[in-house]
Design a protein around this motif. Structure first.
Motif, short mmCIF file in Angstrom:
data_model
loop_
_atom_site.label_atom_id
_atom_site.label_comp_id
_atom_site.label_asym_id
_atom_site.label_seq_id
_atom_site.Cartn_x
_atom_site.Cartn_y
_atom_site.Cartn_z
N ILE A 87 -13.24 87.12 -56.78
CA ILE A 87 -13.70 87.40 -58.14
C ILE A 87 -12.61 88.10 -58.93
CG2 ILE A 87 -15.33 88.81 -59.47
CD1 ILE A 87 -17.41 88.07 -57.22
N THR A 88 -11.97 89.08 -58.31
CA THR A 88 -10.87 89.81 -58.97
C THR A 88 -9.76 88.85 -59.37
OG1 THR A 88 -11.39 91.85 -57.78
CG2 THR A 88 -9.16 91.65 -58.67
N GLU A 89 -9.36 87.98 -58.45
CA GLU A 89 -8.29 87.02 -58.74
C GLU A 89 -8.68 86.05 -59.86
OE1 GLU A 89 -7.22 85.23 -55.01
OE2 GLU A 89 -6.08 86.99 -54.38
N ALA A 90 -9.94 85.62 -59.87
CA ALA A 90 -10.40 84.70 -60.91
C ALA A 90 -10.30 85.36 -62.29
CB ALA A 90 -11.83 84.27 -60.63
N ILE A 91 -10.68 86.63 -62.36
CA ILE A 91 -10.62 87.36 -63.63
C ILE A 91 -9.17 87.60 -64.02
CG2 ILE A 91 -11.18 89.53 -64.78
CD1 ILE A 91 -13.72 89.54 -62.89
N GLN A 92 -8.33 87.98 -63.07
CA GLN A 92 -6.94 88.27 -63.38
C GLN A 92 -6.14 87.00 -63.68
OE1 GLN A 92 -5.88 90.95 -60.16
NE2 GLN A 92 -6.39 92.70 -61.44
N ASN A 93 -6.61 85.84 -63.24
CA ASN A 93 -5.99 84.58 -63.66
C ASN A 93 -6.28 84.33 -65.13
OD1 ASN A 93 -4.79 83.97 -61.22
ND2 ASN A 93 -6.51 82.74 -60.50
N LEU A 94 -7.41 84.81 -65.59
CA LEU A 94 -7.80 84.69 -66.99
C LEU A 94 -7.05 85.70 -67.85
CD1 LEU A 94 -9.88 83.45 -69.02
CD2 LEU A 94 -11.41 85.32 -68.35
N ASP A 95 -6.96 86.94 -67.36
CA ASP A 95 -6.29 88.04 -68.07
C ASP A 95 -5.53 88.86 -67.03
OD1 ASP A 95 -5.48 90.32 -69.42
OD2 ASP A 95 -7.50 90.98 -69.94
N SER A 96 -4.22 88.66 -66.97
CA SER A 96 -3.41 89.31 -65.93
C SER A 96 -3.40 90.83 -66.05
CB SER A 96 -1.98 88.78 -65.96
OG SER A 96 -1.38 89.08 -67.22
N GLN A 97 -3.76 91.36 -67.21
CA GLN A 97 -3.80 92.81 -67.41
C GLN A 97 -5.17 93.42 -67.11
OE1 GLN A 97 -0.90 94.44 -68.16
NE2 GLN A 97 -0.09 92.39 -67.81
N ALA A 98 -6.13 92.59 -66.75
CA ALA A 98 -7.49 93.07 -66.50
C ALA A 98 -7.53 93.99 -65.27
CB ALA A 98 -8.43 91.90 -66.29
N THR A 99 -8.36 95.01 -65.35
CA THR A 99 -8.64 95.84 -64.18
C THR A 99 -10.06 95.52 -63.74
OG1 THR A 99 -9.35 97.71 -65.52
CG2 THR A 99 -7.05 97.68 -64.82
N VAL A 100 -10.23 95.35 -62.44
CA VAL A 100 -11.52 94.93 -61.89
C VAL A 100 -11.91 95.88 -60.77
CG1 VAL A 100 -12.79 93.02 -60.81
CG2 VAL A 100 -10.90 92.53 -62.40
N GLN A 101 -13.12 96.37 -60.83
CA GLN A 101 -13.68 97.18 -59.76
C GLN A 101 -14.93 96.46 -59.27
OE1 GLN A 101 -14.21 100.87 -61.91
NE2 GLN A 101 -12.44 101.75 -60.88
N ALA A 102 -14.88 95.94 -58.06
CA ALA A 102 -16.00 95.19 -57.50
C ALA A 102 -16.59 95.98 -56.33
CB ALA A 102 -15.52 93.82 -57.03
N ASN A 103 -17.88 96.27 -56.41
CA ASN A 103 -18.57 97.03 -55.38
C ASN A 103 -19.52 96.08 -54.66
OD1 ASN A 103 -20.49 98.63 -53.97
ND2 ASN A 103 -19.93 100.38 -55.23
N THR A 104 -19.21 95.78 -53.39
CA THR A 104 -20.03 94.83 -52.64
C THR A 104 -21.37 95.42 -52.23
OG1 THR A 104 -18.88 95.43 -50.60
CG2 THR A 104 -18.06 93.51 -51.78
N ASP A 105 -21.49 96.74 -52.20
CA ASP A 105 -22.78 97.36 -51.85
C ASP A 105 -23.78 97.22 -52.99
OD1 ASP A 105 -21.87 98.16 -49.33
OD2 ASP A 105 -21.10 100.06 -50.10
N THR A 106 -23.34 97.50 -54.21
CA THR A 106 -24.24 97.43 -55.37
C THR A 106 -24.21 96.07 -56.05
OG1 THR A 106 -22.54 98.23 -56.90
CG2 THR A 106 -23.92 99.90 -55.82
N LYS A 107 -23.26 95.21 -55.65
CA LYS A 107 -23.06 93.88 -56.26
C LYS A 107 -22.63 94.00 -57.72
CE LYS A 107 -24.89 92.13 -52.48
NZ LYS A 107 -24.04 91.85 -51.36
N GLN A 108 -22.07 95.13 -58.09
CA GLN A 108 -21.66 95.41 -59.47
C GLN A 108 -20.16 95.15 -59.62
OE1 GLN A 108 -24.03 96.73 -61.70
NE2 GLN A 108 -22.57 96.50 -63.36
N VAL A 109 -19.78 94.51 -60.73
CA VAL A 109 -18.38 94.29 -61.05
C VAL A 109 -18.13 94.89 -62.43
CG1 VAL A 109 -16.54 92.60 -61.37
CG2 VAL A 109 -18.35 92.14 -59.72
N ASN A 110 -17.19 95.83 -62.50
CA ASN A 110 -16.80 96.47 -63.76
C ASN A 110 -15.42 95.96 -64.12
OD1 ASN A 110 -19.15 98.11 -63.91
ND2 ASN A 110 -18.24 99.49 -62.43
N ILE A 111 -15.29 95.46 -65.34
CA ILE A 111 -14.05 94.80 -65.76
C ILE A 111 -13.58 95.39 -67.08
CG2 ILE A 111 -13.03 92.56 -66.34
CD1 ILE A 111 -16.06 91.73 -64.98
#
Length: 64
Positions: free
Chosen positions: A19-43
């Motif tokens: 998921i992080t790579e997919a977002i960063q392919n869209l915007d290379s400057q994006a910061t992504v925090q993905a929490n597999t416990d809560t299933k939450q992704v903050n971008i």
């Protein structure tokens, strides 16, 4: 822009990485925090929410 999404089918660290790579392919400057416990992704990105959702969906996941 800050985007918060739930990704219920993000099950492990590999999913989070994909998921992080997919977002960063869209915007290379994006910061992504993905929490597999809560299933939450903050971008932090300049991309629109719809394009971020599309990138995650294209990676094989279903953001809600």
């Amino acid at each position: 822009m800050t985007i918060q999404l739930k990704v219920p089918d993000m099950a492990c660290s590999v999913c989070a990485k994909n998921i992080t790579e997919a977002i960063q392919n869209l915007d290379s400057q994006a910061t992504v925090q993905a929490n597999t416990d809560t299933k939450q992704v903050n971008i932090e990105t300049q991309a629109s929410e719809s394009s971020v959702r599309e990138a995650i969906t294209s990676a094989g996941y279903n953001p809600t």
